[in-house]
Motif scaffolding. Sequence first.
Motif, PDB file in Angstrom:
ATOM      1  N   SER A 142      -1.785  -2.756   1.257  1.00  0.00           N
ATOM      2  CA  SER A 142      -0.577  -3.450   1.688  1.00  0.00           C
ATOM      3  C   SER A 142       0.606  -2.921   0.890  1.00  0.00           C
ATOM      4  O   SER A 142       0.444  -2.383  -0.214  1.00  0.00           O
ATOM      5  N   ALA A 144       2.701  -4.507  -0.820  1.00  0.00           N
ATOM      6  CA  ALA A 144       2.776  -5.179  -2.121  1.00  0.00           C
ATOM      7  C   ALA A 144       1.859  -4.529  -3.144  1.00  0.00           C
ATOM      8  O   ALA A 144       2.237  -4.328  -4.304  1.00  0.00           O
ATOM      9  N   GLN A 147       3.038  -0.913  -4.094  1.00  0.00           N
ATOM     10  CA  GLN A 147       4.138  -0.995  -5.055  1.00  0.00           C
ATOM     11  C   GLN A 147       3.634  -1.398  -6.434  1.00  0.00           C
ATOM     12  O   GLN A 147       4.089  -0.873  -7.463  1.00  0.00           O
ATOM     13  N   LEU A 148       2.677  -2.321  -6.479  1.00  0.00           N
ATOM     14  CA  LEU A 148       2.135  -2.772  -7.762  1.00  0.00           C
ATOM     15  C   LEU A 148       1.469  -1.618  -8.498  1.00  0.00           C
ATOM     16  O   LEU A 148       1.679  -1.433  -9.700  1.00  0.00           O
ATOM     17  N   PRO A 307       1.293 -10.150  -6.863  1.00  0.00           N
ATOM     18  CA  PRO A 307       1.436 -10.990  -5.669  1.00  0.00           C
ATOM     19  C   PRO A 307       0.190 -11.819  -5.397  1.00  0.00           C
ATOM     20  O   PRO A 307      -0.932 -11.358  -5.629  1.00  0.00           O
ATOM     21  N   GLU A 311       0.084 -13.407   0.305  1.00  0.00           N
ATOM     22  CA  GLU A 311       1.182 -12.508   0.649  1.00  0.00           C
ATOM     23  C   GLU A 311       0.685 -11.138   1.099  1.00  0.00           C
ATOM     24  O   GLU A 311       1.505 -10.294   1.473  1.00  0.00           O
ATOM     25  N   ARG A 312      -0.614 -10.922   1.072  1.00  0.00           N
ATOM     26  CA  ARG A 312      -1.160  -9.630   1.495  1.00  0.00           C
ATOM     27  C   ARG A 312      -2.457  -9.810   2.282  1.00  0.00           C
ATOM     28  O   ARG A 312      -3.501  -9.272   1.900  1.00  0.00           O
TER      29      ARG A 312
END
Length: 472
Positions: A142, A144, A147-148, A307, A311-312
Amino acid sequence: MSQTRSALVVDDERDIRELLVLTLGRMGLRVDTAADVASAVNQLSSHQYDLCLTDMRLPDGNGQQLIEHIAANYPQLPVAMITAYGNVDAAVGALKAGAFDFVSKPVDLAVLRRLVQHALELQAERRGSPQSASATRLIGDSPAMTQLRATISKLARSQAPVYVSGESGVGKELVARLIHEQGPRAEGPFIPVNCGAIPTELMESEFFGHKKGSFTGAHADKQGLFQAAHGGTLFLDEVAELPLHMQVKLLRVIQEKSVRPIGANTETPVDVRILSATHKNLANLVAENRFRDDLYYRINVIELRVPPLRERPSDLPALASAILSRLAIELDEPAPLVTERALGVLAEYAFPGNVRELENILERAVALCDGQRIDAEDLHLPKRPASVGTGFAGQVGLTAPAGIQTAPHGTAPAAAQPSSDAAALPDYIEQLEREAIQRALEECRYNKTRAAEKLGITFRALRYKLKKLGME
């Protein structure tokens, strides 16, 4: 260390420049110097360096401007700030601007040498661009999670304190471990400590150590957590649980980079990177005067939010597959498949306990499902929050299987009377399961297939229970 390594020292004080040139030269580095920002920028454009050290105050600007210039134009170059003693604001500003560490004046040469060593290791790692295989433990593609992982890789190259925020069960310790493993301290220790699990009266001894005879019960010298993490990373989990008096002591150690064990006359230098985490809102605690603002700004130089699972949801299939593969190895059985309908039900669930709760749900489903498929009915997702009145079985809609004797409403078997403490409920249920399984095994002369039939559960569920309860 190779003689071709080079460093740029930027300081308007000749004595400081000469001291640093001498120290770095003895470490095998070729050293160039600059007395102001303009000269440093010119040197950077003409030469390639493995390290830059810059003073904060310069005649034509300040060191932070130079750090920002390097971050924008030479992002692979580690740069460290030289600050006035106790100038925490300048150090924090430098770290936020892109510096990987700082050293205070008067310069402690031992601290400087360790800083330089870390910087050179960092530069070698950046040029090699290794990607830690352990990053694959952060499962999911995902946006998120992508990016993490990218942020973790970036933060790993720094020495700045990182505050990992997020709800319970999202994997904050895993994130901290990855930051450690992908950075120049990977060969050093990673010491996690749950700040809420240490009794208040033992905290100072646990963190800083003590000398023999310093207090009643101190029968030998003891190394503290900071000394144990020397050369590596100290991860302060649930840092919000630290009492105020320990927050003061922790702040001093972070600033001075040394600890004094209880009963010791001298301080011991420590080289430790601080990572911290909590599921609480630290900013709110600061506003309520329950957490020191100076410590908050010191450990929260960079905040990294992990997150929550809700959210994912697109990561659920990959997460479920990885969890089931692990469980299959533990049970020595093929991993069951999750049906599309079950995945759809999972995607609609809020997961207040995040990945940790998903693991528990799938572990239970493996035990309860028939065959090699986990369907929606096998998940037994909670319909409402758990309560002492309904208990775990009532929460997920389970009934006592055939062969298990249950007590009348409002009573409990004498062999396992539950306490009034709700925390004892899981232990009570586990004891009931253990007694029922033991009785069924004895009646079936330890034939597990017949015992499973008598209990009204699958053979796989019985194997799972035996393993979980330590009855194999």
